[in-house]
Enzyme design. Structure first.
Site, PDB file in Angstrom:
ATOM      1  CB  CYS A 257      -2.050   1.817   5.971  1.00 38.62           C
ATOM      2  SG  CYS A 257      -1.678   0.965   4.418  1.00 38.62           S
TER       3      CYS A 257
ATOM      4  CB  CYS B 113      -6.536  -0.234   4.820  1.00 41.20           C
ATOM      5  SG  CYS B 113      -4.844  -0.862   4.928  1.00 41.20           S
TER       6      CYS B 113
ATOM      7  CD  GLU C 167      -2.061   4.649   2.946  1.00 41.48           C
ATOM      8  OE1 GLU C 167      -3.195   5.140   2.978  1.00 41.48           O
ATOM      9  OE2 GLU C 167      -1.784   3.640   2.249  1.00 41.48           O
TER      10      GLU C 167
ATOM     11  CG  HIS D 202      -1.987  -1.021   1.182  1.00 39.14           C
ATOM     12  ND1 HIS D 202      -3.120  -0.919   1.950  1.00 39.14           N
ATOM     13  CD2 HIS D 202      -2.117  -2.170   0.466  1.00 39.14           C
ATOM     14  CE1 HIS D 202      -3.905  -1.949   1.705  1.00 39.14           C
ATOM     15  NE2 HIS D 202      -3.311  -2.743   0.818  1.00 39.14           N
TER      16      HIS D 202
END
Length: 157
Positions: free
Chosen positions: A86, A83, A55, A53
């Site tokens: 993260c 999410c 992040e 992801h």
């Protein structure tokens, strides 16, 4: 333009560029003392890595650049609502603040919301969709794993 908006716009531009490259619409910027330390885009499609992801990749890059897993004092600016994975990583890294531009509600019509996952994780472990069990195991007379780690840390100090 205020700094928060400027960094969020940068995260959105990263996300837009990622879409053009065939990726998912997520970008992130890690900032320390008003300066960009690292950026990331969602690479789950390109790498087949469900943890890639924006992040997390930005946190990894920031930690390498700063030479520490402790990112206290940093702020993360994300194009979308982080999410749970993260958000947990940001908390573990000591991130002081998070700002995001698009909410779970904004992403829901496009299948880009983590709201259901947040709701499931808010339930007790025994009631969550994925079974999680504690199964204590002794590994054949070896020293306790955590105690061995602590002794190693104490010797290096």
């Amino acid at each position: 333009m205020p700094a928060t908006q400027r960094f969020l716009c940068q995260a959105i531009e990263l996300a837009r560029a990622n879409v053009e490259q065939g990726g998912r619409p997520f970008g992130a910027v890690v900032v320390l003392a008003g300066e960009v330390v690292a950026t990331g885009v969602n690479e789950t499609v390109a790498t087949h890595d469900p943890t890639a992801h924006a992040e997390l990749l930005a946190l990894r890059a920031a930690s390498r650049k700063l030479g520490s897993p402790n990112l206290a004092g940093c702020t993360v600016y994300a194009s979308g609502h982080p999410c749970p994975m993260c958000l947990a990583a940001m908390r573990l890294a000591g991130i002081g603040e998070v700002a995001y531009a698009f909410s779970n509600e904004d992403g829901a019509p496009f299948g880009l919301s983590s709201a259901a996952l947040y709701a499931d994780l808010a339930r007790p472990l025994a009631e969550q969709a994925m079974p999680v069990r504690h199964v204590p195991v002794q590994d054949g007379g070896q020293p306790d794993l955590y105690a061995a780690w602590r002794r190693k840390q104490d010797c290096q100090a």
